[in-house]
Design a protein around this motif. Structure first.
Motif, PDB file in Angstrom:
ATOM      1  N   SER A 186       0.817  -1.223   0.000  1.00  0.00           N
ATOM      2  CA  SER A 186       0.000   0.000   0.000  1.00  0.00           C
ATOM      3  C   SER A 186       0.848   1.269   0.000  1.00  0.00           C
ATOM      4  CB  SER A 186      -0.949   0.006   1.198  1.00  0.00           C
ATOM      5  OG  SER A 186      -0.219   0.099   2.402  1.00  0.00           O
ATOM      6  N   ASP A 187       2.152   1.127   0.042  1.00  0.00           N
ATOM      7  CA  ASP A 187       3.055   2.279   0.069  1.00  0.00           C
ATOM      8  C   ASP A 187       3.494   2.599  -1.365  1.00  0.00           C
ATOM      9  OD1 ASP A 187       5.627   3.748   0.153  1.00  0.00           O
ATOM     10  OD2 ASP A 187       5.429   3.482   2.326  1.00  0.00           O
ATOM     11  N   PRO A 188       3.155   3.785  -1.887  1.00  0.00           N
ATOM     12  CA  PRO A 188       3.476   4.099  -3.281  1.00  0.00           C
ATOM     13  C   PRO A 188       4.978   4.092  -3.593  1.00  0.00           C
ATOM     14  CG  PRO A 188       2.294   5.930  -2.231  1.00  0.00           C
ATOM     15  CD  PRO A 188       2.424   4.845  -1.223  1.00  0.00           C
ATOM     16  N   GLU A 189       5.800   4.382  -2.619  1.00  0.00           N
ATOM     17  CA  GLU A 189       7.245   4.452  -2.858  1.00  0.00           C
ATOM     18  C   GLU A 189       7.891   3.072  -2.979  1.00  0.00           C
ATOM     19  OE1 GLU A 189      11.295   6.281  -0.825  1.00  0.00           O
ATOM     20  OE2 GLU A 189       9.343   6.854  -0.009  1.00  0.00           O
ATOM     21  N   GLY A 222       5.925  -0.026  -2.969  1.00  0.00           N
ATOM     22  CA  GLY A 222       4.894  -1.031  -3.222  1.00  0.00           C
ATOM     23  C   GLY A 222       5.216  -2.058  -4.288  1.00  0.00           C
TER      24      GLY A 222
END
Length: 106
Positions: free
Chosen positions: A57-60, A62
């Motif tokens: 869920s972390d855009p950096e 993911g």
């Protein structure tokens, strides 16, 4: 066990960074930008499947490939959580190498 696994992977040519604190896993991944993460389901202070969901869920970070390891067959749960691979313990060094390479696209 982490020490032995680290030595084994280093002998196979991997650069290994370990993180034992659940609270620091995401920060370590952000900082180190690994080619693949090998994570056990049962951690001293957390659950690897829950951390996997936080990674995804972390855009950096993911898209970082993650291989889940466990003594229980939770391959389906790992796949549902977005793992790129699963390895059932105990495993051989060759099996681990194959799973890691496959997760990295090799």
């Amino acid at each position: 066990m982490v020490f032995l696994l680290t030595k084994l992977l280093q002998m196979d040519g991997y650069q290994v960074i370990s993180e034992a604190r659940q609270a620091e896993v995401l920060n370590t991944i952000r900082r180190e930008k690994p080619n693949v993460v090998l994570m056990d389901v049962h951690l001293a202070d957390g659950n690897g499947l829950e951390i996997l969901m936080r990674i995804r869920s972390d855009p950096e970070i993911g898209k970082t490939p993650v291989v889940i390891a466990s003594g229980e067959d939770v391959a389906y749960k790992g796949q549902q959580g977005g793992a790129n691979g699963f390895i059932l313990k105990p495993y051989s060094p060759d099996a681990l190498d194959a799973v890691l390479k496959k997760a990295m696209g090799g």
